[in-house]
Design a protein around this motif. Structure first.
Motif, PDB file in Angstrom:
ATOM      1  N   ASN A  27       0.821  -1.216   0.000  1.00 54.40           N
ATOM      2  CA  ASN A  27       0.000   0.000   0.000  1.00 54.40           C
ATOM      3  C   ASN A  27       0.856   1.267   0.000  1.00 54.40           C
ATOM      4  OD1 ASN A  27      -2.555  -1.238  -0.091  1.00 54.40           O
ATOM      5  ND2 ASN A  27      -2.414  -1.676   2.098  1.00 54.40           N
ATOM      6  N   LEU A  28       1.984   1.197  -0.675  1.00 57.10           N
ATOM      7  CA  LEU A  28       2.853   2.366  -0.840  1.00 57.10           C
ATOM      8  C   LEU A  28       2.755   2.816  -2.287  1.00 57.10           C
ATOM      9  CD1 LEU A  28       6.041   1.174   1.046  1.00 57.10           C
ATOM     10  CD2 LEU A  28       4.470   2.968   1.774  1.00 57.10           C
ATOM     11  N   THR A  29       2.201   3.998  -2.489  1.00 62.17           N
ATOM     12  CA  THR A  29       2.057   4.510  -3.841  1.00 62.17           C
ATOM     13  C   THR A  29       2.454   5.973  -3.895  1.00 62.17           C
ATOM     14  OG1 THR A  29      -0.245   5.068  -3.405  1.00 62.17           O
ATOM     15  CG2 THR A  29       0.169   2.942  -4.461  1.00 62.17           C
ATOM     16  N   LYS A  30       2.471   6.487  -5.107  1.00 63.74           N
ATOM     17  CA  LYS A  30       2.733   7.905  -5.357  1.00 63.74           C
ATOM     18  C   LYS A  30       3.958   8.428  -4.611  1.00 63.74           C
ATOM     19  CE  LYS A  30      -1.916   9.080  -6.682  1.00 63.74           C
ATOM     20  NZ  LYS A  30      -3.064   8.407  -6.152  1.00 63.74           N
ATOM     21  N   ARG A  63       1.243  15.787   3.423  1.00 63.16           N
ATOM     22  CA  ARG A  63       0.226  14.812   2.987  1.00 63.16           C
ATOM     23  C   ARG A  63       0.790  13.394   2.976  1.00 63.16           C
ATOM     24  NH1 ARG A  63      -1.487  18.818  -0.780  1.00 63.16           N
ATOM     25  NH2 ARG A  63      -0.132  17.904  -2.346  1.00 63.16           N
ATOM     26  N   ALA A  64       1.977  13.235   2.415  1.00 58.87           N
ATOM     27  CA  ALA A  64       2.586  11.900   2.334  1.00 58.87           C
ATOM     28  C   ALA A  64       2.889  11.361   3.733  1.00 58.87           C
ATOM     29  CB  ALA A  64       3.863  11.958   1.499  1.00 58.87           C
ATOM     30  N   ILE A  65       3.403  12.214   4.594  1.00 60.77           N
ATOM     31  CA  ILE A  65       3.733  11.806   5.964  1.00 60.77           C
ATOM     32  C   ILE A  65       2.474  11.421   6.725  1.00 60.77           C
ATOM     33  CG2 ILE A  65       4.588  12.696   8.172  1.00 60.77           C
ATOM     34  CD1 ILE A  65       6.695  14.268   6.411  1.00 60.77           C
ATOM     35  N   GLN A  66       1.408  12.193   6.539  1.00 64.47           N
ATOM     36  CA  GLN A  66       0.142  11.883   7.213  1.00 64.47           C
ATOM     37  C   GLN A  66      -0.381  10.511   6.773  1.00 64.47           C
ATOM     38  OE1 GLN A  66      -3.177  14.487   6.281  1.00 64.47           O
ATOM     39  NE2 GLN A  66      -4.095  14.116   8.283  1.00 64.47           N
ATOM     40  N   LYS A  67      -0.300  10.225   5.472  1.00 65.05           N
ATOM     41  CA  LYS A  67      -0.755   8.925   4.972  1.00 65.05           C
ATOM     42  C   LYS A  67       0.088   7.786   5.553  1.00 65.05           C
ATOM     43  CE  LYS A  67      -2.733  10.503   0.611  1.00 65.05           C
ATOM     44  NZ  LYS A  67      -2.572  10.534  -0.846  1.00 65.05           N
ATOM     45  N   LEU A  68       1.397   8.004   5.608  1.00 61.01           N
ATOM     46  CA  LEU A  68       2.280   6.972   6.176  1.00 61.01           C
ATOM     47  C   LEU A  68       1.981   6.731   7.647  1.00 61.01           C
ATOM     48  CD1 LEU A  68       5.680   7.894   4.478  1.00 61.01           C
ATOM     49  CD2 LEU A  68       4.311   5.833   4.077  1.00 61.01           C
ATOM     50  N   ILE A  70      -1.021   7.251   9.140  1.00 56.32           N
ATOM     51  CA  ILE A  70      -2.324   6.581   9.186  1.00 56.32           C
ATOM     52  C   ILE A  70      -2.169   5.091   8.854  1.00 56.32           C
ATOM     53  CG2 ILE A  70      -4.562   6.385   7.998  1.00 56.32           C
ATOM     54  CD1 ILE A  70      -4.459   9.516   7.761  1.00 56.32           C
ATOM     55  N   GLN A  71      -1.276   4.781   7.908  1.00 57.34           N
ATOM     56  CA  GLN A  71      -1.052   3.397   7.496  1.00 57.34           C
ATOM     57  C   GLN A  71      -0.192   2.619   8.496  1.00 57.34           C
ATOM     58  OE1 GLN A  71       0.324   4.841   3.540  1.00 57.34           O
ATOM     59  NE2 GLN A  71      -0.745   3.027   2.782  1.00 57.34           N
ATOM     60  N   GLY A  72       0.326   3.319   9.492  1.00 54.89           N
ATOM     61  CA  GLY A  72       1.112   2.647  10.525  1.00 54.89           C
ATOM     62  C   GLY A  72       2.574   2.426  10.182  1.00 54.89           C
ATOM     63  N   PHE A  73       3.087   3.145   9.172  1.00 49.38           N
ATOM     64  CA  PHE A  73       4.486   3.005   8.796  1.00 49.38           C
ATOM     65  C   PHE A  73       5.419   3.892   9.626  1.00 49.38           C
ATOM     66  CE2 PHE A  73       2.665   1.452   4.730  1.00 49.38           C
ATOM     67  CZ  PHE A  73       3.376   0.273   4.617  1.00 49.38           C
ATOM     68  N   ILE A  74       4.899   5.028  10.057  1.00 49.27           N
ATOM     69  CA  ILE A  74       5.741   5.952  10.826  1.00 49.27           C
ATOM     70  C   ILE A  74       4.972   6.466  12.038  1.00 49.27           C
ATOM     71  CG2 ILE A  74       7.067   6.700   8.811  1.00 49.27           C
ATOM     72  CD1 ILE A  74       5.438   9.386   9.008  1.00 49.27           C
ATOM     73  N   GLU A  75       5.721   7.020  12.964  1.00 49.52           N
ATOM     74  CA  GLU A  75       5.097   7.689  14.099  1.00 49.52           C
ATOM     75  C   GLU A  75       5.825   9.005  14.342  1.00 49.52           C
ATOM     76  OE1 GLU A  75       5.315   5.076  17.454  1.00 49.52           O
ATOM     77  OE2 GLU A  75       7.471   5.307  17.671  1.00 49.52           O
ATOM     78  N   LYS A  76       5.063   9.975  14.824  1.00 50.14           N
ATOM     79  CA  LYS A  76       5.621  11.277  15.170  1.00 50.14           C
ATOM     80  C   LYS A  76       5.830  11.305  16.677  1.00 50.14           C
ATOM     81  CE  LYS A  76       3.238  13.831  11.532  1.00 50.14           C
ATOM     82  NZ  LYS A  76       2.229  14.859  11.260  1.00 50.14           N
ATOM     83  N   PRO A  90      10.417   5.415  12.025  1.00 56.73           N
ATOM     84  CA  PRO A  90       9.769   4.250  11.413  1.00 56.73           C
ATOM     85  C   PRO A  90       9.201   3.334  12.491  1.00 56.73           C
ATOM     86  CG  PRO A  90      12.152   3.981  11.407  1.00 56.73           C
ATOM     87  CD  PRO A  90      11.870   5.361  11.955  1.00 56.73           C
ATOM     88  N   THR A  91       8.068   2.731  12.196  1.00 58.53           N
ATOM     89  CA  THR A  91       7.486   1.735  13.099  1.00 58.53           C
ATOM     90  C   THR A  91       8.070   0.366  12.726  1.00 58.53           C
ATOM     91  OG1 THR A  91       5.669   1.299  11.590  1.00 58.53           O
ATOM     92  CG2 THR A  91       5.303   3.013  13.272  1.00 58.53           C
ATOM     93  N   ASP A  92       7.698  -0.654  13.480  1.00 62.52           N
ATOM     94  CA  ASP A  92       8.137  -2.012  13.142  1.00 62.52           C
ATOM     95  C   ASP A  92       7.663  -2.403  11.743  1.00 62.52           C
ATOM     96  OD1 ASP A  92       9.486  -2.335  15.529  1.00 62.52           O
ATOM     97  OD2 ASP A  92       7.827  -3.371  16.525  1.00 62.52           O
ATOM     98  N   LYS A  93       6.465  -1.963  11.397  1.00 60.99           N
ATOM     99  CA  LYS A  93       5.918  -2.242  10.060  1.00 60.99           C
ATOM    100  C   LYS A  93       6.858  -1.694   8.984  1.00 60.99           C
ATOM    101  CE  LYS A  93       1.707  -1.516   7.306  1.00 60.99           C
ATOM    102  NZ  LYS A  93       0.348  -0.947   7.299  1.00 60.99           N
ATOM    103  N   ALA A  94       7.346  -0.474   9.173  1.00 62.98           N
ATOM    104  CA  ALA A  94       8.269   0.142   8.219  1.00 62.98           C
ATOM    105  C   ALA A  94       9.613  -0.595   8.209  1.00 62.98           C
ATOM    106  CB  ALA A  94       8.485   1.608   8.563  1.00 62.98           C
TER     107      ALA A  94
END
Length: 150
Positions: A27-30, A63-68, A70-76, A90-94
């Motif tokens: 689910n990584l696009t654009k 926008r890209a960071i927010q999507k990442l 939401i998808q659980g790839f990163i955390e702030k 990066p999260t464990d998923k990333a």
């Protein structure tokens, strides 16, 4: 004059298209993978520095960071000193996806440079760095609201 930027653009778009297709299962696009790779390589980076690194405006990066996120790839996370600053991690998923993204980048690099000698590879690298640095001057200038004089 040779259409060098035309060639660079075609290469970039072709690789971007390939990546968008190959990274769809994650689910990584654009171009999201660009952000994810940089965050994995620079844990704790701030959004502004990431945008500058990738050469996009702050809104696009946000926008890209927010999507990442939401998808659980990163955390702030809040900066320990300045709570207004949010660091990206990066999260464990990333971390699980990153080796695949890295292998893809290395493979694409190998394919792009196939048939070139080590000396030619070094030359093209040096020349492209010079081209990027030339462009960065205008990128910075325009980013600050200025117009280039053609």
């Amino acid at each position: 004059m040779k259409e060098i930027l035309h060639e660079i653009g075609m290469i970039a778009r072709a690789l971007d298209s390939i990546s968008n297709i190959e990274f769809k299962e994650y689910n990584l696009t654009k171009g999201q993978y660009l952000y994810l790779v940089r965050i994995c390589e620079n844990p704790g980076i701030i959004q502004e520095k990431l945008a500058e690194m990738i050469k996009v405006d702050r809104t696009t990066a946000a926008r890209a960071i927010q999507k990442l996120e939401i998808q659980g790839f990163i955390e702030k996370r809040d900066d320990e000193i300045n709570k207004k600053i949010k660091k990206l991690f990066p999260t464990d998923k990333a971390k699980n996806v990153y080796p695949f993204l890295k292998r893809e980048g290395e493979y694409s690099n190998k394919v792009a440079l196939s048939g070139l000698s080590p000396e030619e590879t070094e030359t093209i690298f040096q020349l492209l760095q010079r081209v990027r640095k030339n462009i960065e001057v205008d990128w910075d200038f325009v980013k600050k609201g200025n117009k280039r004089d053609y």
